[in-house]
Design a protein around this motif. Structure first.
Motif, PDB file in Angstrom:
ATOM      1  N   GLU A  26       0.826  -1.206   0.000  1.00  0.00           N
ATOM      2  CA  GLU A  26       0.000   0.000   0.000  1.00  0.00           C
ATOM      3  C   GLU A  26       0.862   1.258   0.000  1.00  0.00           C
ATOM      4  OE1 GLU A  26      -3.252   2.703   2.409  1.00  0.00           O
ATOM      5  OE2 GLU A  26      -3.058   0.590   3.011  1.00  0.00           O
ATOM      6  N   GLU A  65      -5.809  -4.862   6.119  1.00  0.00           N
ATOM      7  CA  GLU A  65      -6.691  -4.533   5.004  1.00  0.00           C
ATOM      8  C   GLU A  65      -6.245  -3.232   4.356  1.00  0.00           C
ATOM      9  OE1 GLU A  65     -10.778  -4.359   6.123  1.00  0.00           O
ATOM     10  OE2 GLU A  65     -10.807  -6.351   7.028  1.00  0.00           O
ATOM     11  N   LEU A  69      -5.424  -1.202  -2.232  1.00  0.00           N
ATOM     12  CA  LEU A  69      -4.923  -2.411  -2.870  1.00  0.00           C
ATOM     13  C   LEU A  69      -6.052  -3.226  -3.472  1.00  0.00           C
ATOM     14  CD1 LEU A  69      -2.127  -3.668  -0.425  1.00  0.00           C
ATOM     15  CD2 LEU A  69      -1.866  -2.400  -2.565  1.00  0.00           C
ATOM     16  N   HIS A  70      -7.178  -3.279  -2.789  1.00  0.00           N
ATOM     17  CA  HIS A  70      -8.324  -4.018  -3.314  1.00  0.00           C
ATOM     18  C   HIS A  70      -8.810  -3.387  -4.619  1.00  0.00           C
ATOM     19  CE1 HIS A  70     -12.438  -5.613  -3.648  1.00  0.00           C
ATOM     20  NE2 HIS A  70     -11.972  -6.653  -2.969  1.00  0.00           N
ATOM     21  N   ALA A  73      -6.313  -4.097  -7.392  1.00  0.00           N
ATOM     22  CA  ALA A  73      -6.307  -5.496  -7.803  1.00  0.00           C
ATOM     23  C   ALA A  73      -7.533  -5.858  -8.629  1.00  0.00           C
ATOM     24  CB  ALA A  73      -6.216  -6.396  -6.571  1.00  0.00           C
ATOM     25  N   TRP A  74      -8.729  -5.346  -8.231  1.00  0.00           N
ATOM     26  CA  TRP A  74      -9.963  -5.848  -8.826  1.00  0.00           C
ATOM     27  C   TRP A  74     -10.706  -4.841  -9.699  1.00  0.00           C
ATOM     28  CZ3 TRP A  74      -9.571 -10.648  -8.929  1.00  0.00           C
ATOM     29  CH2 TRP A  74      -9.029 -11.380  -7.866  1.00  0.00           C
ATOM     30  N   HIS A  79      -1.530  -4.902 -10.971  1.00  0.00           N
ATOM     31  CA  HIS A  79      -0.997  -5.950 -10.112  1.00  0.00           C
ATOM     32  C   HIS A  79       0.476  -5.792  -9.780  1.00  0.00           C
ATOM     33  CE1 HIS A  79      -4.485  -8.475 -11.885  1.00  0.00           C
ATOM     34  NE2 HIS A  79      -4.852  -7.936 -10.743  1.00  0.00           N
ATOM     35  N   LEU A  82       1.504  -5.550  -6.175  1.00  0.00           N
ATOM     36  CA  LEU A  82       1.491  -6.753  -5.339  1.00  0.00           C
ATOM     37  C   LEU A  82       2.875  -7.400  -5.232  1.00  0.00           C
ATOM     38  CD1 LEU A  82      -1.835  -8.414  -6.574  1.00  0.00           C
ATOM     39  CD2 LEU A  82      -1.491  -6.813  -4.665  1.00  0.00           C
ATOM     40  N   TYR A 269      -4.026 -11.760   1.933  1.00  0.00           N
ATOM     41  CA  TYR A 269      -3.377 -11.917   0.632  1.00  0.00           C
ATOM     42  C   TYR A 269      -4.357 -12.496  -0.385  1.00  0.00           C
ATOM     43  CZ  TYR A 269       0.792 -11.529   3.567  1.00  0.00           C
ATOM     44  OH  TYR A 269       1.727 -11.105   4.475  1.00  0.00           O
ATOM     45  N   ASP A 271      -7.487 -12.274  -0.588  1.00  0.00           N
ATOM     46  CA  ASP A 271      -8.509 -11.315  -0.992  1.00  0.00           C
ATOM     47  C   ASP A 271      -8.036 -10.440  -2.158  1.00  0.00           C
ATOM     48  OD1 ASP A 271     -10.168 -12.261   0.951  1.00  0.00           O
ATOM     49  OD2 ASP A 271      -9.832 -10.605   2.355  1.00  0.00           O
ATOM     50  N   LEU A 272      -6.717 -10.349  -2.350  1.00  0.00           N
ATOM     51  CA  LEU A 272      -6.170  -9.516  -3.408  1.00  0.00           C
ATOM     52  C   LEU A 272      -5.833 -10.299  -4.680  1.00  0.00           C
ATOM     53  CD1 LEU A 272      -3.739  -7.335  -1.256  1.00  0.00           C
ATOM     54  CD2 LEU A 272      -6.020  -6.721  -2.078  1.00  0.00           C
TER      55      LEU A 272
END
Length: 277
Positions: A26, A65, A69-70, A73-74, A79, A82, A269, A271-272
Protein backbone atom coordinates in the motif's frame (compact mmCIF):
# COMPACT_ATOMS: atom_id res chain seq x y z
CA UNK A 1 -3.87 -40.04 0.64
CA UNK A 2 -5.84 -40.28 -2.59
CA UNK A 3 -6.35 -42.88 -5.30
CA UNK A 4 -5.60 -41.67 -8.83
CA UNK A 5 -5.73 -43.93 -11.86
CA UNK A 6 -5.46 -47.05 -9.71
CA UNK A 7 -2.50 -45.86 -7.59
CA UNK A 8 -2.57 -44.36 -4.08
CA UNK A 9 -0.66 -41.09 -3.58
CA UNK A 10 0.20 -39.07 -0.49
CA UNK A 11 -0.42 -35.33 -0.56
CA UNK A 12 2.17 -32.65 0.23
CA UNK A 13 2.45 -30.76 3.49
CA UNK A 14 2.87 -26.97 3.47
CA UNK A 15 3.78 -24.44 6.14
CA UNK A 16 3.87 -20.67 5.63
CA UNK A 17 7.23 -19.79 7.14
CA UNK A 18 7.38 -16.06 6.45
CA UNK A 19 5.19 -13.25 5.20
CA UNK A 20 6.00 -9.60 4.65
CA UNK A 21 2.45 -8.25 4.99
CA UNK A 22 0.57 -6.00 2.58
CA UNK A 23 1.39 -2.66 4.19
CA UNK A 24 4.51 -1.99 2.12
CA UNK A 25 2.49 -2.68 -1.02
CA UNK A 26 0.00 0.00 0.00
CA UNK A 27 2.82 2.42 0.82
CA UNK A 28 4.26 1.75 -2.64
CA UNK A 29 0.91 2.43 -4.28
CA UNK A 30 0.41 5.62 -2.24
CA UNK A 31 3.87 6.74 -3.33
CA UNK A 32 2.80 6.40 -6.98
CA UNK A 33 -0.32 8.51 -6.47
CA UNK A 34 0.89 10.75 -3.64
CA UNK A 35 -2.29 9.85 -1.80
CA UNK A 36 -1.12 8.92 1.69
CA UNK A 37 -3.78 11.10 3.32
CA UNK A 38 -6.55 8.96 1.82
CA UNK A 39 -5.48 5.75 3.56
CA UNK A 40 -7.65 4.20 6.25
CA UNK A 41 -4.41 3.11 7.93
CA UNK A 42 -2.89 5.66 10.32
CA UNK A 43 0.68 4.45 9.80
CA UNK A 44 0.40 5.03 6.04
CA UNK A 45 -0.97 8.56 6.59
CA UNK A 46 1.89 9.25 8.98
CA UNK A 47 4.66 8.59 6.46
CA UNK A 48 3.34 11.22 4.04
CA UNK A 49 5.49 13.81 5.82
CA UNK A 50 7.57 11.69 8.21
CA UNK A 51 10.26 9.06 7.83
CA UNK A 52 9.02 5.96 9.66
CA UNK A 53 10.79 4.67 12.76
CA UNK A 54 10.88 0.99 13.70
CA UNK A 55 7.55 1.20 15.47
CA UNK A 56 5.83 2.72 12.45
CA UNK A 57 7.38 0.17 10.11
CA UNK A 58 6.00 -2.58 12.32
CA UNK A 59 2.54 -1.00 12.22
CA UNK A 60 2.75 -0.89 8.42
CA UNK A 61 3.80 -4.53 8.29
CA UNK A 62 0.87 -5.46 10.54
CA UNK A 63 -1.78 -3.90 8.24
CA UNK A 64 -4.56 -6.41 7.56
CA UNK A 65 -6.69 -4.53 5.00
CA UNK A 66 -6.21 -1.90 2.33
CA UNK A 67 -9.03 -0.42 0.28
CA UNK A 68 -6.57 0.96 -2.25
CA UNK A 69 -4.92 -2.41 -2.87
CA UNK A 70 -8.32 -4.02 -3.31
CA UNK A 71 -9.33 -1.37 -5.88
CA UNK A 72 -6.04 -1.71 -7.74
CA UNK A 73 -6.31 -5.50 -7.80
CA UNK A 74 -9.96 -5.85 -8.83
CA UNK A 75 -11.03 -2.55 -10.46
CA UNK A 76 -7.89 -1.32 -12.21
CA UNK A 77 -5.98 -4.65 -12.42
CA UNK A 78 -2.79 -2.86 -11.43
CA UNK A 79 -1.00 -5.95 -10.11
CA UNK A 80 2.61 -4.76 -10.15
CA UNK A 81 2.07 -3.23 -6.70
CA UNK A 82 1.49 -6.75 -5.34
CA UNK A 83 5.13 -7.59 -6.04
CA UNK A 84 6.05 -5.74 -2.83
CA UNK A 85 4.43 -8.51 -0.74
CA UNK A 86 6.26 -11.82 -0.38
CA UNK A 87 5.43 -15.21 1.16
CA UNK A 88 7.77 -18.13 1.86
CA UNK A 89 6.49 -21.70 2.09
CA UNK A 90 8.10 -24.89 3.35
CA UNK A 91 6.86 -27.74 1.16
CA UNK A 92 7.41 -31.37 2.11
CA UNK A 93 6.42 -34.52 0.28
CA UNK A 94 5.62 -33.27 -3.20
CA UNK A 95 7.25 -35.12 -6.11
CA UNK A 96 9.99 -34.70 -8.68
CA UNK A 97 7.20 -34.75 -11.25
CA UNK A 98 5.69 -31.69 -9.59
CA UNK A 99 9.10 -30.02 -9.38
CA UNK A 100 9.38 -30.03 -13.17
CA UNK A 101 6.04 -28.24 -13.42
CA UNK A 102 6.72 -25.93 -10.48
CA UNK A 103 10.04 -24.70 -11.87
CA UNK A 104 8.28 -23.24 -14.90
CA UNK A 105 7.10 -20.41 -12.67
CA UNK A 106 10.26 -18.39 -12.98
CA UNK A 107 9.58 -15.43 -10.70
CA UNK A 108 10.19 -17.22 -7.42
CA UNK A 109 13.07 -18.16 -5.16
CA UNK A 110 13.29 -21.93 -4.85
CA UNK A 111 15.64 -24.14 -2.83
CA UNK A 112 15.20 -27.89 -3.31
CA UNK A 113 16.48 -30.99 -1.51
CA UNK A 114 19.29 -32.07 -3.82
CA UNK A 115 19.56 -35.62 -5.11
CA UNK A 116 23.25 -34.92 -5.74
CA UNK A 117 23.90 -34.72 -2.00
CA UNK A 118 21.12 -36.76 -0.40
CA UNK A 119 21.18 -40.18 -2.09
CA UNK A 120 23.91 -41.76 0.03
CA UNK A 121 21.55 -43.96 2.07
CA UNK A 122 20.08 -45.49 -1.09
CA UNK A 123 23.54 -46.20 -2.48
CA UNK A 124 24.72 -47.56 0.87
CA UNK A 125 21.77 -49.96 0.88
CA UNK A 126 22.77 -51.24 -2.55
CA UNK A 127 26.44 -51.64 -1.61
CA UNK A 128 25.39 -53.51 1.53
CA UNK A 129 23.05 -55.77 -0.43
CA UNK A 130 25.89 -56.81 -2.73
CA UNK A 131 27.83 -58.47 0.06
CA UNK A 132 25.31 -61.33 -0.19
CA UNK A 133 23.61 -60.44 -3.49
CA UNK A 134 20.36 -59.89 -1.60
CA UNK A 135 17.93 -57.82 -3.69
CA UNK A 136 15.23 -58.12 -1.03
CA UNK A 137 17.51 -56.49 1.55
CA UNK A 138 17.82 -53.47 -0.74
CA UNK A 139 14.09 -53.32 -1.42
CA UNK A 140 13.15 -53.62 2.25
CA UNK A 141 15.70 -51.02 3.32
CA UNK A 142 14.73 -48.43 0.72
CA UNK A 143 11.06 -49.08 1.39
CA UNK A 144 11.69 -47.99 4.99
CA UNK A 145 12.99 -44.60 3.78
CA UNK A 146 9.43 -43.49 2.82
CA UNK A 147 10.85 -41.71 -0.21
CA UNK A 148 7.93 -41.99 -2.66
CA UNK A 149 4.65 -40.13 -3.07
CA UNK A 150 3.10 -43.43 -4.14
CA UNK A 151 1.68 -45.28 -1.13
CA UNK A 152 1.01 -48.83 -2.35
CA UNK A 153 3.74 -51.07 -0.93
CA UNK A 154 3.45 -53.57 -3.79
CA UNK A 155 3.85 -50.78 -6.35
CA UNK A 156 6.79 -49.26 -4.48
CA UNK A 157 8.52 -52.64 -4.31
CA UNK A 158 8.35 -52.74 -8.11
CA UNK A 159 9.79 -49.21 -8.25
CA UNK A 160 12.62 -50.03 -5.85
CA UNK A 161 13.31 -53.28 -7.65
CA UNK A 162 13.83 -51.29 -10.83
CA UNK A 163 16.28 -49.03 -8.98
CA UNK A 164 18.20 -52.13 -7.90
CA UNK A 165 18.31 -53.47 -11.44
CA UNK A 166 19.69 -50.17 -12.76
CA UNK A 167 22.38 -50.11 -10.09
CA UNK A 168 23.23 -53.76 -10.72
CA UNK A 169 23.64 -53.03 -14.43
CA UNK A 170 25.87 -50.05 -13.65
CA UNK A 171 27.95 -51.97 -11.12
CA UNK A 172 28.73 -54.59 -13.75
CA UNK A 173 29.57 -51.96 -16.36
CA UNK A 174 31.93 -49.86 -14.20
CA UNK A 175 35.12 -51.40 -12.81
CA UNK A 176 35.55 -48.95 -9.94
CA UNK A 177 31.87 -48.90 -8.91
CA UNK A 178 32.61 -49.13 -5.17
CA UNK A 179 35.06 -46.22 -5.33
CA UNK A 180 32.39 -44.13 -7.05
CA UNK A 181 29.72 -45.12 -4.54
CA UNK A 182 31.55 -45.06 -1.20
CA UNK A 183 33.81 -42.52 0.49
CA UNK A 184 37.46 -43.60 0.48
CA UNK A 185 37.55 -43.71 4.28
CA UNK A 186 34.63 -46.21 4.32
CA UNK A 187 35.92 -48.69 1.71
CA UNK A 188 37.50 -50.86 4.42
CA UNK A 189 34.00 -51.60 5.76
CA UNK A 190 33.26 -53.67 2.65
CA UNK A 191 35.80 -56.27 3.72
CA UNK A 192 35.24 -55.91 7.45
CA UNK A 193 31.51 -56.62 7.20
CA UNK A 194 31.55 -58.98 4.22
CA UNK A 195 28.52 -61.29 4.32
CA UNK A 196 26.59 -59.10 6.78
CA UNK A 197 24.50 -56.55 4.85
CA UNK A 198 22.81 -55.10 7.95
CA UNK A 199 26.12 -54.39 9.71
CA UNK A 200 27.71 -53.09 6.51
CA UNK A 201 24.82 -50.71 5.89
CA UNK A 202 25.01 -49.35 9.44
CA UNK A 203 28.78 -48.89 9.14
CA UNK A 204 28.44 -47.04 5.84
CA UNK A 205 25.72 -44.83 7.29
CA UNK A 206 27.90 -43.90 10.25
CA UNK A 207 30.91 -43.18 8.05
CA UNK A 208 31.74 -40.21 5.87
CA UNK A 209 29.27 -39.53 3.07
CA UNK A 210 30.52 -39.64 -0.52
CA UNK A 211 30.43 -36.10 -1.89
CA UNK A 212 28.10 -35.54 -4.85
CA UNK A 213 27.19 -39.23 -4.89
CA UNK A 214 24.04 -38.40 -6.85
CA UNK A 215 26.07 -37.32 -9.88
CA UNK A 216 26.63 -40.96 -10.79
CA UNK A 217 23.35 -42.41 -9.60
CA UNK A 218 20.44 -39.96 -9.84
CA UNK A 219 19.42 -41.70 -13.07
CA UNK A 220 17.90 -44.51 -10.96
CA UNK A 221 15.06 -42.46 -9.47
CA UNK A 222 11.74 -41.51 -11.05
CA UNK A 223 9.19 -38.73 -10.81
CA UNK A 224 7.60 -40.51 -7.81
CA UNK A 225 10.46 -39.61 -5.44
CA UNK A 226 9.49 -37.09 -2.77
CA UNK A 227 10.87 -33.57 -2.95
CA UNK A 228 11.20 -31.03 -0.12
CA UNK A 229 11.67 -27.37 -0.93
CA UNK A 230 11.32 -23.82 0.30
CA UNK A 231 9.81 -21.37 -2.16
CA UNK A 232 9.27 -17.63 -1.96
CA UNK A 233 6.74 -15.90 -4.20
CA UNK A 234 5.82 -12.28 -4.51
CA UNK A 235 2.05 -11.90 -4.39
CA UNK A 236 1.67 -11.18 -8.10
CA UNK A 237 3.55 -14.37 -9.00
CA UNK A 238 1.57 -16.33 -6.42
CA UNK A 239 -1.63 -15.12 -8.09
CA UNK A 240 -0.39 -16.51 -11.41
CA UNK A 241 0.69 -19.78 -9.81
CA UNK A 242 -2.58 -20.42 -7.98
CA UNK A 243 -4.69 -19.40 -10.97
CA UNK A 244 -2.92 -21.83 -13.30
CA UNK A 245 -2.27 -24.70 -10.89
CA UNK A 246 -5.56 -24.80 -8.98
CA UNK A 247 -7.24 -25.69 -12.23
CA UNK A 248 -8.85 -28.82 -13.60
CA UNK A 249 -6.36 -28.64 -16.48
CA UNK A 250 -3.36 -28.85 -14.12
CA UNK A 251 -1.43 -32.02 -13.27
CA UNK A 252 -3.25 -33.49 -10.26
CA UNK A 253 -0.20 -33.50 -7.96
CA UNK A 254 0.63 -29.84 -8.54
CA UNK A 255 -3.06 -29.04 -8.10
CA UNK A 256 -2.88 -30.64 -4.66
CA UNK A 257 0.16 -28.50 -3.88
CA UNK A 258 -1.50 -25.29 -5.06
CA UNK A 259 -4.59 -26.06 -3.00
CA UNK A 260 -2.53 -26.67 0.13
CA UNK A 261 -0.53 -23.48 -0.41
CA UNK A 262 -3.81 -21.59 -0.78
CA UNK A 263 -5.12 -23.09 2.46
CA UNK A 264 -2.01 -21.85 4.26
CA UNK A 265 -2.12 -18.33 2.76
CA UNK A 266 -3.79 -15.74 5.04
CA UNK A 267 -6.99 -14.12 3.78
CA UNK A 268 -5.45 -10.63 3.57
CA UNK A 269 -3.38 -11.92 0.63
CA UNK A 270 -6.00 -14.18 -0.93
CA UNK A 271 -8.51 -11.31 -0.99
CA UNK A 272 -6.17 -9.52 -3.41
CA UNK A 273 -5.47 -12.43 -5.77
CA UNK A 274 -8.42 -14.86 -5.67
CA UNK A 275 -11.79 -13.66 -6.89
CA UNK A 276 -14.57 -14.57 -4.49
CA UNK A 277 -17.66 -16.33 -5.72
Amino acid sequence: MQMMYGIKYSKPEVVLMQETGIGVAEAAARTCYDSFENSENEAIRYIESNMPDNSTCQKINDIEESNLLHDLAWTHFHHSILEHANLSFLIRGTSRGVLQEHARHRIQAISVRSTRYTMSSVINAFIASQTTGDKEFFIDKVLSFDMFVTCDEAYNRVEIGAMYDKLKFQSQAVENFNEIAVAKSSLAFLEEFRGNPKALFEALESGKKKRNVGDAFKHIITDNVKVDMIVTFNLRSLKNYLTLRDSGAAYFQIRWLAQEMMRKTPSKYLDLIIKKG
